[in-house]
Motif scaffolding. Structure first.
Motif, PDB file in Angstrom:
ATOM      1  N   LEU A  38       0.806  -1.231   0.000  1.00  0.00           N
ATOM      2  CA  LEU A  38       0.000   0.000   0.000  1.00  0.00           C
ATOM      3  C   LEU A  38       0.834   1.272   0.000  1.00  0.00           C
ATOM      4  CD1 LEU A  38      -2.923  -0.916   2.439  1.00  0.00           C
ATOM      5  CD2 LEU A  38      -2.668  -1.388   0.011  1.00  0.00           C
ATOM      6  N   GLY A  39       2.125   1.160   0.291  1.00  0.00           N
ATOM      7  CA  GLY A  39       2.977   2.339   0.312  1.00  0.00           C
ATOM      8  C   GLY A  39       2.898   3.174  -0.961  1.00  0.00           C
ATOM      9  N   PRO A  40       2.968   2.547  -2.158  1.00  0.00           N
ATOM     10  CA  PRO A  40       2.904   3.336  -3.402  1.00  0.00           C
ATOM     11  C   PRO A  40       1.593   4.106  -3.585  1.00  0.00           C
ATOM     12  CG  PRO A  40       3.798   1.151  -3.826  1.00  0.00           C
ATOM     13  CD  PRO A  40       3.290   1.132  -2.420  1.00  0.00           C
ATOM     14  N   LEU A  41       0.526   3.681  -2.913  1.00  0.00           N
ATOM     15  CA  LEU A  41      -0.756   4.374  -3.063  1.00  0.00           C
ATOM     16  C   LEU A  41      -0.783   5.713  -2.341  1.00  0.00           C
ATOM     17  CD1 LEU A  41      -3.311   1.422  -2.627  1.00  0.00           C
ATOM     18  CD2 LEU A  41      -2.350   2.367  -4.735  1.00  0.00           C
ATOM     19  N   MET A  42       0.104   5.891  -1.382  1.00  0.00           N
ATOM     20  CA  MET A  42       0.125   7.156  -0.629  1.00  0.00           C
ATOM     21  C   MET A  42       0.398   8.334  -1.556  1.00  0.00           C
ATOM     22  SD  MET A  42       2.172   5.690   2.703  1.00  0.00           S
ATOM     23  CE  MET A  42       2.662   7.331   3.245  1.00  0.00           C
ATOM     24  N   GLN A  43       1.402   8.188  -2.424  1.00  0.00           N
ATOM     25  CA  GLN A  43       1.715   9.263  -3.370  1.00  0.00           C
ATOM     26  C   GLN A  43       0.619   9.403  -4.422  1.00  0.00           C
ATOM     27  OE1 GLN A  43       5.473   8.814  -5.346  1.00  0.00           O
ATOM     28  NE2 GLN A  43       5.364  10.805  -6.377  1.00  0.00           N
ATOM     29  N   ARG A  44       0.119   8.280  -4.893  1.00  0.00           N
ATOM     30  CA  ARG A  44      -0.916   8.305  -5.932  1.00  0.00           C
ATOM     31  C   ARG A  44      -2.163   9.052  -5.483  1.00  0.00           C
ATOM     32  NH1 ARG A  44      -3.691   2.750  -8.259  1.00  0.00           N
ATOM     33  NH2 ARG A  44      -5.596   3.692  -9.084  1.00  0.00           N
ATOM     34  N   SER A  46      -2.183  11.173  -2.822  1.00  0.00           N
ATOM     35  CA  SER A  46      -1.759  12.354  -2.049  1.00  0.00           C
ATOM     36  C   SER A  46      -2.155  12.235  -0.578  1.00  0.00           C
ATOM     37  CB  SER A  46      -2.365  13.639  -2.647  1.00  0.00           C
ATOM     38  OG  SER A  46      -1.975  13.810  -3.983  1.00  0.00           O
ATOM     39  N   ILE A  47      -1.805  11.119   0.007  1.00  0.00           N
ATOM     40  CA  ILE A  47      -2.089  10.857   1.418  1.00  0.00           C
ATOM     41  C   ILE A  47      -0.764  10.771   2.153  1.00  0.00           C
ATOM     42  CG2 ILE A  47      -3.060   9.185   3.055  1.00  0.00           C
ATOM     43  CD1 ILE A  47      -5.095   8.438   0.908  1.00  0.00           C
ATOM     44  N   ALA A  48      -0.662  11.483   3.269  1.00  0.00           N
ATOM     45  CA  ALA A  48       0.617  11.674   3.946  1.00  0.00           C
ATOM     46  C   ALA A  48       1.107  10.449   4.699  1.00  0.00           C
ATOM     47  CB  ALA A  48       0.534  12.866   4.901  1.00  0.00           C
ATOM     48  N   THR A  49       0.200   9.696   5.312  1.00  0.00           N
ATOM     49  CA  THR A  49       0.625   8.561   6.135  1.00  0.00           C
ATOM     50  C   THR A  49      -0.176   7.308   5.795  1.00  0.00           C
ATOM     51  OG1 THR A  49      -0.956   8.951   7.930  1.00  0.00           O
ATOM     52  CG2 THR A  49       1.139  10.141   8.040  1.00  0.00           C
ATOM     53  N   LEU A  50       0.419   6.162   6.088  1.00  0.00           N
ATOM     54  CA  LEU A  50      -0.278   4.897   5.872  1.00  0.00           C
ATOM     55  C   LEU A  50      -1.488   4.793   6.787  1.00  0.00           C
ATOM     56  CD1 LEU A  50      -0.170   2.283   4.246  1.00  0.00           C
ATOM     57  CD2 LEU A  50       1.274   1.300   6.029  1.00  0.00           C
ATOM     58  N   SER A  51      -1.371   5.328   7.975  1.00  0.00           N
ATOM     59  CA  SER A  51      -2.492   5.330   8.922  1.00  0.00           C
ATOM     60  C   SER A  51      -3.686   6.074   8.342  1.00  0.00           C
ATOM     61  CB  SER A  51      -2.055   5.973  10.240  1.00  0.00           C
ATOM     62  OG  SER A  51      -3.135   6.045  11.148  1.00  0.00           O
ATOM     63  N   GLU A  52      -3.432   7.225   7.736  1.00  0.00           N
ATOM     64  CA  GLU A  52      -4.512   8.002   7.120  1.00  0.00           C
ATOM     65  C   GLU A  52      -5.114   7.251   5.936  1.00  0.00           C
ATOM     66  OE1 GLU A  52      -5.237  12.290   4.795  1.00  0.00           O
ATOM     67  OE2 GLU A  52      -3.249  11.795   5.602  1.00  0.00           O
ATOM     68  N   LEU A  53      -4.263   6.576   5.160  1.00  0.00           N
ATOM     69  CA  LEU A  53      -4.750   5.816   4.012  1.00  0.00           C
ATOM     70  C   LEU A  53      -5.715   4.718   4.458  1.00  0.00           C
ATOM     71  CD1 LEU A  53      -2.757   4.707   0.931  1.00  0.00           C
ATOM     72  CD2 LEU A  53      -4.124   3.013   2.128  1.00  0.00           C
ATOM     73  N   LEU A  54      -5.356   4.003   5.506  1.00  0.00           N
ATOM     74  CA  LEU A  54      -6.231   2.932   5.991  1.00  0.00           C
ATOM     75  C   LEU A  54      -7.532   3.485   6.544  1.00  0.00           C
ATOM     76  CD1 LEU A  54      -3.777   0.411   7.691  1.00  0.00           C
ATOM     77  CD2 LEU A  54      -4.613   0.479   5.349  1.00  0.00           C
ATOM     78  N   THR A  55      -7.449   4.607   7.229  1.00  0.00           N
ATOM     79  CA  THR A  55      -8.663   5.226   7.766  1.00  0.00           C
ATOM     80  C   THR A  55      -9.615   5.603   6.641  1.00  0.00           C
ATOM     81  OG1 THR A  55      -7.479   6.104   9.694  1.00  0.00           O
ATOM     82  CG2 THR A  55      -9.567   7.158   9.119  1.00  0.00           C
ATOM     83  N   LYS A  56      -9.077   6.188   5.574  1.00  0.00           N
ATOM     84  CA  LYS A  56      -9.916   6.572   4.430  1.00  0.00           C
ATOM     85  C   LYS A  56     -10.466   5.340   3.718  1.00  0.00           C
ATOM     86  CE  LYS A  56      -8.287  11.188   3.247  1.00  0.00           C
ATOM     87  NZ  LYS A  56      -7.842  12.083   2.144  1.00  0.00           N
ATOM     88  N   THR A  57      -9.681   4.273   3.696  1.00  0.00           N
ATOM     89  CA  THR A  57     -10.132   3.047   3.039  1.00  0.00           C
ATOM     90  C   THR A  57     -11.386   2.488   3.705  1.00  0.00           C
ATOM     91  OG1 THR A  57      -7.869   2.501   2.356  1.00  0.00           O
ATOM     92  CG2 THR A  57      -9.452   0.688   2.416  1.00  0.00           C
TER      93      THR A  57
END
Length: 277
Positions: A38-44, A46-57
């Motif tokens: 999931l790391g590459p999705l952060m830039q795609r 525009s999400i700053a942290t993996l924690s934020e990405l999972l929360t949005k997911t």
């Protein structure tokens, strides 16, 4: 906490989410896998942290992000003619049996990933018909399904680079079944592609609309599911097979006590399963 670190509670919540959405069970201490996938999705996105990405997911309205996350977590590497023996069994045992029925043959590649399995099956059909030109006058249709739309798009393009072609494909088959499509890519020829179609499917959903099949390939997929989900999938496979139809699993997979609808056939090498009725 750095941008790619995860708290244990966040990891557990994501594990539950992934199992609910697609049945895949992540084991303990697989945070490294989540980070790498999931790391590459952060830039795609525009999400700053993996924690934020999972929360949005977890937000059901974030459909594009959800789809990308499931794509990333369910995409597995594959290769041509994996383990060899299933394709040899098609030619030596299963196809001669089905040929006697004098009807069209339907084959399903469940979880077809980037397309190597269904196209390998189609090549095997053509190789069999080369020695028996009148085999299968009703035709052979091969359906590839996957939960990943990204993989399905890859399948439909049917283009592969040199690295992908080197994984299990002999020079003879490469020469016979592929053509140069430019920019270092090779495309599967029309004679192979015409027997194969693709569609999106989550193995947790119903298979009723797919119709009935003579053979189902579901290789190296069940290992990712819980025993309860495995049992459900195997039961639905049995319902999707014609009488005496075949189920072909991965070399390290077994039905064991999961289902009583199949009989195990030891083929030396390999094991396949046949529906009892």
């Amino acid at each position: 906490m750095t941008d790619k670190q995860l708290q244990e509670s966040e990891y557990r919540q994501f594990r539950d989410f992934l199992e609910q959405q697609c049945g895949i069970v992540l084991g303990e201490n697989k945070q490294y896998l989540v980070k790498s996938r999931l790391g590459p999705l952060m830039q795609r996105f525009s999400i700053a942290t993996l924690s934020e990405l999972l929360t949005k997911t977890m937000n059901p309205f974030e459909r594009q992000l959800r789809s990308a996350v499931i794509d990333a977590m369910t995409t597995n590497e594959t290769l041509w003619f994996r383990d060899t023996y299933p394709y040899e069994l098609l030619k030596s045992q299963i196809f001669p049996e089905l040929e006697k029925t004098c009807r069209s043959v339907k084959i399903w590649s469940a979880a077809s990933s980037s397309g190597q399995e269904p196209y390998s099956i189609s090549m095997t059909v053509l190789e069999y018909q080369q020695g028996r030109p009148n085999a299968f006058p009703g035709g052979v249709s091969i359906l590839g399904t996957d939960i990943s739309n990204t993989m399905l798009e890859h399948c439909q393009r049917a283009e592969y680079d040199g690295l992908a072609l080197a994984r299990g494909l002999s020079p003879e088959r490469r020469s016979r079944f592929f053509e140069d499509s430019g920019k270092g890519m090779m495309r599967v020829k029309e004679q192979v592609r015409k027997n194969v179609s693709f569609r999106h499917l989550n193995l947790l959903d119903s298979y009723t609309l797919l119709g009935k099949f003579d053979i189902i390939f579901c290789r190296n997929v069940l290992i990712y599911f819980s025993p309860e989900v495995k049992t459900k999938i195997i039961r639905q496979f049995a319902q999707a097979l014609n009488s005496r139809g075949y189920l072909i699993l991965g070399a390290s997979e077994s039905l064991s006590s999961l289902n009583e609808d199949f009989e195990m056939l030891r083929c030396n090498p390999g094991i396949i399963y046949r529906k009892k009725t």
